[in-house]
Design a protein around this motif. Sequence first.
Motif, PDB file in Angstrom:
ATOM      1  N   LEU A 145      12.372   1.162  -1.842  1.00 33.58           N
ATOM      2  CA  LEU A 145      12.146   2.569  -1.893  1.00 33.58           C
ATOM      3  C   LEU A 145      11.215   3.565  -2.297  1.00 33.58           C
ATOM      4  O   LEU A 145      10.859   3.342  -3.362  1.00 33.58           O
ATOM      5  N   HIS A 146      10.542   4.160  -1.616  1.00 25.62           N
ATOM      6  CA  HIS A 146       8.949   5.184  -2.137  1.00 25.62           C
ATOM      7  C   HIS A 146      10.588   6.777  -1.779  1.00 25.62           C
ATOM      8  O   HIS A 146      10.739   6.523  -0.521  1.00 25.62           O
ATOM      9  N   HIS A 147       9.217   7.801  -1.787  1.00 29.63           N
ATOM     10  CA  HIS A 147       9.339   8.749  -1.833  1.00 29.63           C
ATOM     11  C   HIS A 147       8.117   9.823  -1.680  1.00 29.63           C
ATOM     12  O   HIS A 147       7.167   9.445  -2.220  1.00 29.63           O
ATOM     13  N   ALA A 148       8.525  11.067  -0.347  1.00 29.89           N
ATOM     14  CA  ALA A 148       7.161  11.419  -0.387  1.00 29.89           C
ATOM     15  C   ALA A 148       6.911  12.745  -0.068  1.00 29.89           C
ATOM     16  O   ALA A 148       6.498  13.273   0.684  1.00 29.89           O
ATOM     17  N   LEU A 149       7.793  13.280  -0.744  1.00 31.74           N
ATOM     18  CA  LEU A 149       8.467  14.576  -1.300  1.00 31.74           C
ATOM     19  C   LEU A 149       7.257  15.394  -2.019  1.00 31.74           C
ATOM     20  O   LEU A 149       7.101  15.267  -3.213  1.00 31.74           O
TER      21      LEU A 149
ATOM     22  N   VAL B 292       7.899  17.389  -5.348  1.00 35.06           N
ATOM     23  CA  VAL B 292       7.820  16.013  -6.238  1.00 35.06           C
ATOM     24  C   VAL B 292       6.057  15.449  -6.691  1.00 35.06           C
ATOM     25  O   VAL B 292       5.925  15.695  -7.767  1.00 35.06           O
ATOM     26  N   PHE B 293       5.371  15.408  -5.530  1.00 35.96           N
ATOM     27  CA  PHE B 293       4.129  14.344  -5.796  1.00 35.96           C
ATOM     28  C   PHE B 293       3.490  14.744  -4.399  1.00 35.96           C
ATOM     29  O   PHE B 293       3.836  14.259  -3.006  1.00 35.96           O
ATOM     30  N   SER B 294       2.470  15.867  -4.007  1.00 42.27           N
ATOM     31  CA  SER B 294       1.963  15.841  -2.418  1.00 42.27           C
ATOM     32  C   SER B 294       1.083  15.129  -2.299  1.00 42.27           C
ATOM     33  O   SER B 294       0.793  14.715  -1.012  1.00 42.27           O
ATOM     34  N   PHE B 295       0.237  13.922  -3.191  1.00 45.49           N
ATOM     35  CA  PHE B 295      -0.630  13.510  -2.682  1.00 45.49           C
ATOM     36  C   PHE B 295      -0.756  12.047  -2.214  1.00 45.49           C
ATOM     37  O   PHE B 295      -2.034  11.171  -1.835  1.00 45.49           O
ATOM     38  N   ASP B 296       0.372  11.228  -2.246  1.00 46.18           N
ATOM     39  CA  ASP B 296       0.618   9.995  -2.488  1.00 46.18           C
ATOM     40  C   ASP B 296       2.059   9.561  -1.935  1.00 46.18           C
ATOM     41  O   ASP B 296       3.079  10.246  -2.606  1.00 46.18           O
ATOM     42  N   ILE B 297       2.584   8.261  -1.576  1.00 46.45           N
ATOM     43  CA  ILE B 297       3.920   7.787  -1.203  1.00 46.45           C
ATOM     44  C   ILE B 297       3.712   7.101  -2.905  1.00 46.45           C
ATOM     45  O   ILE B 297       3.105   6.007  -3.114  1.00 46.45           O
ATOM     46  N   MET B 298       5.463   7.480  -3.140  1.00 49.42           N
ATOM     47  CA  MET B 298       5.189   7.261  -5.053  1.00 49.42           C
ATOM     48  C   MET B 298       6.491   5.960  -4.576  1.00 49.42           C
ATOM     49  O   MET B 298       7.706   6.313  -4.268  1.00 49.42           O
ATOM     50  N   PRO B 299       6.431   4.582  -5.170  1.00 52.62           N
ATOM     51  CA  PRO B 299       7.289   3.916  -5.372  1.00 52.62           C
ATOM     52  C   PRO B 299       8.289   4.645  -6.309  1.00 52.62           C
ATOM     53  O   PRO B 299       7.575   5.152  -7.609  1.00 52.62           O
TER      54      PRO B 299
ATOM     55  N   GLN C 223       7.778   3.683 -10.679  1.00 55.99           N
ATOM     56  CA  GLN C 223       8.334   4.983 -11.282  1.00 55.99           C
ATOM     57  C   GLN C 223       9.143   5.563 -12.059  1.00 55.99           C
ATOM     58  O   GLN C 223       9.416   6.195 -11.210  1.00 55.99           O
ATOM     59  N   PRO C 224       9.256   5.210 -12.671  1.00 52.18           N
ATOM     60  CA  PRO C 224      10.711   5.920 -13.224  1.00 52.18           C
ATOM     61  C   PRO C 224      10.351   7.390 -13.018  1.00 52.18           C
ATOM     62  O   PRO C 224      11.798   7.945 -12.921  1.00 52.18           O
TER      63      PRO C 224
END
Length: 370
Positions: free
Chosen positions: A215-219, A222-229, A233-234
């Motif tokens: 799972l990743h997030h693209a919110l 929280v972080f606008s520049f990329d899709i984060m694992p 990335q705890p």
Amino acid sequence: MHQLKQLLEIQNSELAKLLKFSLYGLEATLNKARTEFPLDPGTEICDQILQEISSLLQPPPQAIPEEAMVAIISPPEELKLIHLQKAFAADAELKVYLGNFSLQSQTDADLWHEIHRKLLRVPENIATAWRQRALDLAQEIGAIADNVHLDQLPFSRDEIIYPGLQGTLKVTGLCLSEKALLTSGINPVDEYGNLYCLAGFVQLLLRFIEIDPDLHHALKSVFSFDIMPLQSQPEQRTQYMSTLGDRWHRTQQAESNSDELLSLRAWIDIDEAIHSLVFIPPVERYSWWGNLQQESRRILKKIAQTAINLGYDVRIRQLSGLYADICAFSKDDLQLNCGGVPGEVLTCLRVYARINQEETPGRVIFRSLR
């Protein structure tokens, strides 16, 4: 139970053998009854008894001789489900939806879970065919489907997500459980049941984050520049989970204020958080995950229709299709070079909204043309 275990551990005891055979018979009887009467009020206690019986029947731990220590650090035995592993990894059609994946599991149980979690992201017809193929390959080694022993994920309804295995392999399956939601301490009561459904979404996503390392997030907040694992990335995982919880509480508060527009904006925000929990590539729309997330969007559209019926000027649009056709309605979009069709939207993270002439752009992940 302690005395039973002591008796079972006595070597060359006929009484111990008799007790062991009796426990095996009781275990088989309770398992059969558990299958025939799944809604019986005694199922929870029955499951606890089955766990205690299983614990009693486990062989006692033995001291390991020094000369046997070499075997412990030697490579693990070959998987019993090796044919399933090889067939799944070699399926070119799956790679269309999952990207260039590799299976990481080192045990049969982990492999069963990993494969079935991945099947939740592909079209339902492909997933159904693969679930049956997996059961067929498991049956070749003496394992059969088990729809009784299931790990429960909290949600607003009951549903078996995938079965476990029994026989030569014992693996738990996975299910949605309304009972697990009710016992989680969250049970909001609202006129149309929308908050209750939303509570299920929040609890389910938090649990899935724990069990699915893909799972990743693209919110954006929280972080606008990329899709984060989330696994590697705890800090991102913590921030996403915190934001999801905050938006859930804001939605509850907005609903209690009886302000339809405030409520609508809160629902748009929580819907964005739900749809921003993604995989790479994003899931296929008609997959299990895709259908699940669309349930959230259908609730959002009902909330918007309620505002329209009260006379407010509201327009909600889920952005899809060619990216060139919808980019005027979105902002801060994210681009991938895998999944879907080049030039098309892969998933709509946030809907476009116009509320009383005030426009709020949507946000999407789209496939690059290259």
